[in-house]
Motif scaffolding. Structure first.
Motif, PDB file in Angstrom:
ATOM      1  N   PRO A 287      -5.592  -6.764 -13.730  1.00 58.26           N
ATOM      2  CA  PRO A 287      -6.548  -5.656 -13.864  1.00 58.26           C
ATOM      3  C   PRO A 287      -6.655  -4.819 -12.595  1.00 58.26           C
ATOM      4  CG  PRO A 287      -7.715  -7.716 -13.540  1.00 58.26           C
ATOM      5  CD  PRO A 287      -6.276  -8.074 -13.721  1.00 58.26           C
ATOM      6  N   GLU A 288      -6.893  -3.533 -12.775  1.00 53.53           N
ATOM      7  CA  GLU A 288      -7.201  -2.656 -11.648  1.00 53.53           C
ATOM      8  C   GLU A 288      -8.673  -2.825 -11.317  1.00 53.53           C
ATOM      9  OE1 GLU A 288      -6.014   1.313 -12.444  1.00 53.53           O
ATOM     10  OE2 GLU A 288      -3.925   0.786 -12.870  1.00 53.53           O
ATOM     11  N   THR A 289      -8.967  -2.968 -10.044  1.00 51.48           N
ATOM     12  CA  THR A 289     -10.330  -3.386  -9.700  1.00 51.48           C
ATOM     13  C   THR A 289     -11.047  -2.488  -8.702  1.00 51.48           C
ATOM     14  OG1 THR A 289      -9.448  -4.829  -7.962  1.00 51.48           O
ATOM     15  CG2 THR A 289      -9.757  -5.797 -10.132  1.00 51.48           C
ATOM     16  N   GLY A 290     -10.573  -1.286  -8.436  1.00 50.93           N
ATOM     17  CA  GLY A 290     -11.297  -0.470  -7.466  1.00 50.93           C
ATOM     18  C   GLY A 290     -10.721   0.913  -7.277  1.00 50.93           C
ATOM     19  N   MET A 291     -11.456   1.735  -6.542  1.00 49.30           N
ATOM     20  CA  MET A 291     -11.084   3.117  -6.276  1.00 49.30           C
ATOM     21  C   MET A 291     -10.107   3.206  -5.115  1.00 49.30           C
ATOM     22  SD  MET A 291     -14.879   4.826  -6.530  1.00 49.30           S
ATOM     23  CE  MET A 291     -14.254   6.379  -5.862  1.00 49.30           C
TER      24      MET A 291
ATOM     25  N   GLU B 140      -6.457  13.776   6.787  1.00 46.46           N
ATOM     26  CA  GLU B 140      -6.168  13.219   5.473  1.00 46.46           C
ATOM     27  C   GLU B 140      -5.910  11.728   5.614  1.00 46.46           C
ATOM     28  OE1 GLU B 140      -3.434  14.227   1.561  1.00 46.46           O
ATOM     29  OE2 GLU B 140      -2.872  15.027   3.520  1.00 46.46           O
ATOM     30  N   ARG B 141      -6.673  10.914   4.901  1.00 48.16           N
ATOM     31  CA  ARG B 141      -6.595   9.464   5.100  1.00 48.16           C
ATOM     32  C   ARG B 141      -6.722   8.695   3.788  1.00 48.16           C
ATOM     33  NH1 ARG B 141     -12.261   9.344   8.541  1.00 48.16           N
ATOM     34  NH2 ARG B 141     -13.557  10.392   6.990  1.00 48.16           N
ATOM     35  N   LEU B 142      -6.345   9.280   2.695  1.00 49.67           N
ATOM     36  CA  LEU B 142      -6.401   8.601   1.413  1.00 49.67           C
ATOM     37  C   LEU B 142      -5.208   7.656   1.270  1.00 49.67           C
ATOM     38  CD1 LEU B 142      -7.383  11.567  -0.940  1.00 49.67           C
ATOM     39  CD2 LEU B 142      -8.883   9.905   0.171  1.00 49.67           C
ATOM     40  N   PHE B 143      -5.451   6.475   0.734  1.00 49.80           N
ATOM     41  CA  PHE B 143      -4.361   5.541   0.485  1.00 49.80           C
ATOM     42  C   PHE B 143      -4.792   4.519  -0.550  1.00 49.80           C
ATOM     43  CE2 PHE B 143      -6.978   3.672   3.722  1.00 49.80           C
ATOM     44  CZ  PHE B 143      -6.904   2.289   3.563  1.00 49.80           C
ATOM     45  N   THR B 144      -3.795   3.922  -1.178  1.00 50.46           N
ATOM     46  CA  THR B 144      -4.044   2.863  -2.144  1.00 50.46           C
ATOM     47  C   THR B 144      -3.535   1.550  -1.565  1.00 50.46           C
ATOM     48  OG1 THR B 144      -1.917   3.070  -3.276  1.00 50.46           O
ATOM     49  CG2 THR B 144      -3.710   4.512  -4.023  1.00 50.46           C
TER      50      THR B 144
ATOM     51  N   ARG C 278      -6.070 -14.949  -5.460  1.00 53.45           N
ATOM     52  CA  ARG C 278      -7.254 -14.089  -5.533  1.00 53.45           C
ATOM     53  C   ARG C 278      -6.813 -12.705  -5.098  1.00 53.45           C
ATOM     54  NH1 ARG C 278      -8.528 -18.831  -3.087  1.00 53.45           N
ATOM     55  NH2 ARG C 278      -9.881 -20.234  -4.295  1.00 53.45           N
ATOM     56  N   LEU C 279      -7.138 -11.700  -5.881  1.00 54.61           N
ATOM     57  CA  LEU C 279      -6.535 -10.375  -5.674  1.00 54.61           C
ATOM     58  C   LEU C 279      -7.549  -9.269  -5.902  1.00 54.61           C
ATOM     59  CD1 LEU C 279      -3.109  -9.162  -6.931  1.00 54.61           C
ATOM     60  CD2 LEU C 279      -5.146  -8.046  -7.839  1.00 54.61           C
ATOM     61  N   ALA C 280      -7.456  -8.223  -5.087  1.00 54.66           N
ATOM     62  CA  ALA C 280      -8.261  -7.012  -5.283  1.00 54.66           C
ATOM     63  C   ALA C 280      -7.352  -5.802  -5.162  1.00 54.66           C
ATOM     64  CB  ALA C 280      -9.393  -6.933  -4.263  1.00 54.66           C
ATOM     65  N   CYS C 281      -7.607  -4.808  -5.992  1.00 52.41           N
ATOM     66  CA  CYS C 281      -6.742  -3.633  -6.069  1.00 52.41           C
ATOM     67  C   CYS C 281      -7.574  -2.376  -5.830  1.00 52.41           C
ATOM     68  CB  CYS C 281      -6.087  -3.592  -7.447  1.00 52.41           C
ATOM     69  SG  CYS C 281      -4.811  -2.349  -7.618  1.00 52.41           S
ATOM     70  N   ALA C 282      -7.098  -1.496  -4.970  1.00 52.05           N
ATOM     71  CA  ALA C 282      -7.824  -0.266  -4.637  1.00 52.05           C
ATOM     72  C   ALA C 282      -6.979   0.941  -5.022  1.00 52.05           C
ATOM     73  CB  ALA C 282      -8.155  -0.232  -3.152  1.00 52.05           C
ATOM     74  N   GLY C 283      -7.112   1.380  -6.265  1.00 49.72           N
ATOM     75  CA  GLY C 283      -6.410   2.572  -6.721  1.00 49.72           C
ATOM     76  C   GLY C 283      -4.914   2.438  -6.781  1.00 49.72           C
ATOM     77  N   HIS C 284      -4.401   1.235  -6.664  1.00 49.67           N
ATOM     78  CA  HIS C 284      -2.960   0.986  -6.596  1.00 49.67           C
ATOM     79  C   HIS C 284      -2.453   0.481  -7.943  1.00 49.67           C
ATOM     80  CE1 HIS C 284       0.551   0.483  -3.940  1.00 49.67           C
ATOM     81  NE2 HIS C 284       0.895  -0.488  -4.772  1.00 49.67           N
TER      82      HIS C 284
ATOM     83  N   GLY D 126       0.810  -1.217   0.000  1.00 49.83           N
ATOM     84  CA  GLY D 126       0.000   0.000   0.000  1.00 49.83           C
ATOM     85  C   GLY D 126       0.836   1.256   0.000  1.00 49.83           C
ATOM     86  N   ASP D 127       0.142   2.361  -0.176  1.00 44.32           N
ATOM     87  CA  ASP D 127       0.793   3.679  -0.255  1.00 44.32           C
ATOM     88  C   ASP D 127      -0.153   4.711   0.335  1.00 44.32           C
ATOM     89  OD1 ASP D 127       2.124   6.000  -0.855  1.00 44.32           O
ATOM     90  OD2 ASP D 127       2.221   5.657  -3.013  1.00 44.32           O
TER      91      ASP D 127
END
Length: 378
Positions: free
Chosen positions: A284-288, A241-245, A262-268, A193-194
Motif C-alpha cells: 500500500p501507498e502510505t503517505g504524501m 525546489e525540494r520535492l522528492f518521493t 516494516r515499510l512507509a512510503c512517501a509519494g513513491h 527515492g526520487d
C-alpha cells in the motif's frame, strides 16, 4: 597571378575575376578534370607551398589526402554537381601549419573550385567547449556515483540486487537513488527515492536526503517516524525546489528464511512482493510527497517475507517508460514480469527489469531508472 602567354587574349571579365581572386585573402584553387592544379591565388600558394603546384595532380603532391574526407568531399562535389563542405587541418597532409580551415568545393565547367576560410579561432573555441563538456561529464559521473552506495552490503540470509540508469548529460545529475545499511538490533534499512529535477541542486538534495535518512535511522526505529524526521530536516535545512518521493523499509530477520518488514512510503511507487508461488502483491501507498508540507502524514505497513520471497523497489523511470506509440510500460507489465521471475536471483530480477524497461523504449531511457531487490534465501 602573373601574366603568361595568351594573357592579352583572355576576356576582360576573366582578367578582372583573376585580379579579384589574386587579392582575395582566403585561399582559392582550381582543379581541372584530371585533378591537376590549374590556378592558385597567392593565399593558396602560401598555405600549400608555392606556385610550382600548377600542373601537378593533388593526389600525387599530397598522397596523405588519398582516401581522406577531403578526397571524398571533392569526389562528392564532382559526382553530384553540388557544393561539398568540410573542416580541414592542412597538417594532416604534411603541411607545416596548425591552422584549421572551413573548405567548400564547387563543381565548375573547368573542374572543381575550392575556397577555404581560416577557422582556427572557431575550432579552438569548439575544442575548449568539448574539453569543458568532457570535464563536466567526468564531474557528473563522479557526483552520480557518490549518490549511490559503492557496493551493496552482505545481509546474512538474504541477497541484494540493484540496477541504475542515469540519463542526464554534462552536469544534469539524476535524482534517483537507493541505499541499504545496517541499523540497531541486527536490522537492515532499505531506501529508494526520487528527487525532482536534475543538476547540481537535485544532486545536493539527493545527497542530503540519503545521509539524513542514515542519521535518522540510527536514532529512530519506525519507518513512519524516520520519514517524518527526514521531511522536517529537509524543510528546515534546505531551500529552493525540494520535492522528492521515498520509500523506507526496515528488515528484521526473525528465523531461518523468514523476516519481518516494516515499510512507509512517501509519494513513491509502491514496492512489490513476489512470493515463491509466482504471486505478486502490491504494497500500500502510505503517505504524501516529501518536502512540501510539515505534516505529510505517514503510516507504517508491516508484513512477513518467507524463504525465496522477494521485495522489489523501483522508481517511476520503470513504470513511466514510454514507447514510440506513446504507451507506458506501466504497472501491469511490471507485475507480470516480476511474477515470471519468481525463481531468479535478486541480481537477475533487477537486471531483467532494467533491460525490459529500456527495451520498451528502444534502449533510450527518458528518465532515470533505479531498481533495488531483496530476496530471502531458504
Amino acid at each position: 597571378m602573373s601574366s603568361g602567354p595568351g594573357e592579352s587574349n583572355r576576356p576582360e571579365a576573366a582578367i578582372r575575376l583573376s585580379g579579384v581572386l589574386d587579392n582575395l585573402s582566403d585561399p582559392f584553387a582550381l582543379l581541372d578534370a584530371s585533378w591537376r592544379f590549374s590556378y592558385l591565388n597567392p593565399a593558396a600558394c602560401e598555405v600549400l607551398g608555392g606556385e610550382d603546384l600548377i600542373g601537378e595532380k593533388v593526389w600525387e603532391r599530397f598522397p596523405a589526402a588519398v582516401g581522406s574526407e577531403l578526397n571524398l568531399k571533392l569526389l562528392q562535389a564532382r559526382e553530384t554537381g553540388r557544393a561539398a563542405e568540410m573542416m580541414l587541418r592542412p597538417r594532416e597532409f604534411g603541411l607545416n601549419t596548425d591552422a584549421w580551415y572551413n573548405l567548400r568545393a564547387y563543381p565548375v565547367p573547368e573542374g572543381i573550385a575550392v575556397i577555404a576560410w581560416d577557422a582556427t579561432a572557431a575550432r579552438r573555441i569548439e575544442e575548449e567547449r568539448e574539453e569543458l563538456l568532457q570535464s563536466c561529464k567526468e564531474v557528473s559521473e563522479v557526483l552520480q556515483r557518490a549518490l549511490l552506495p559503492p557496493s551493496l552490503p552482505r545481509i546474512p540470509g538474504a541477497e541484494l540486487g540493484a540496477a541504475y540508469v542515469a540519463v542526464g548529460e554534462a552536469v544534469e545529475v539524476g535524482g534517483d537513488f537507493y541505499d541499504v545499511f545496517a541499523i540497531e538490533d541486527d536490522g537492515w534499512a532499505l531506501v529508494v527515492g526520487d528527487v525532482t529535477g536534475k543538476g547540481p541542486e537535485a544532486a545536493s538534495l539527493t545527497s542530503f536526503v540519503r545521509y539524513t535518512v542514515r542519521a535518522a535511522a540510527m536514532r529512530i526505529k519506525h519507518p513512519r517516524d524516520v520519514l517524518e524526521a527526514l521531511n522536517r530536516e529537509v524543510l528546515r535545512q534546505t531551500a529552493g525546489e525540494r520535492l522528492f518521493t521515498a520509500v523506507y523499509a526496515e528488515l528484521e530477520l526473525v528465523g531461518r528464511g523468514e523476516a519481518v518488514v516494516r515499510l512507509a512510503c512517501a509519494g513513491h511507487p509502491s514496492p512489490l512482493v513476489a512470493r515463491t508461488t509466482g504471486e505478486v502483491e502490491w504494497l500500500p501507498e502510505t503517505g504524501m510527497i516529501l518536502g512540501e508540507t510539515e505534516r505529510p502524514g505517514f503510516s507504517t505497513h508491516e508484513f512477513v517475507l518467507g524463504a525465496g520471497d522477494s521485495m522489489v523497489f523501483y522508481t517511476d523511470g520503470v513504470t513511466e517508460a514510454r514507447n514510440a506509440a506513446g504507451e507506458f510500460f506501466g504497472e501491469e507489465r511490471l507485475l507480470t514480469l516480476v511474477g515470471r521471475l519468481a525463481g531468479a536471483s535478486a541480481g537477475e530480477i533487477a537486471s531483467a527489469i532494467e533491460e525490459r524497461a529500456l527495451g520498451f523504449q528502444d534502449g533510450r531511457a527518458r528518465d532515470d531508472i533505479a531498481v533495488l531487490v531483496l530476496k530471502l534465501q531458504g
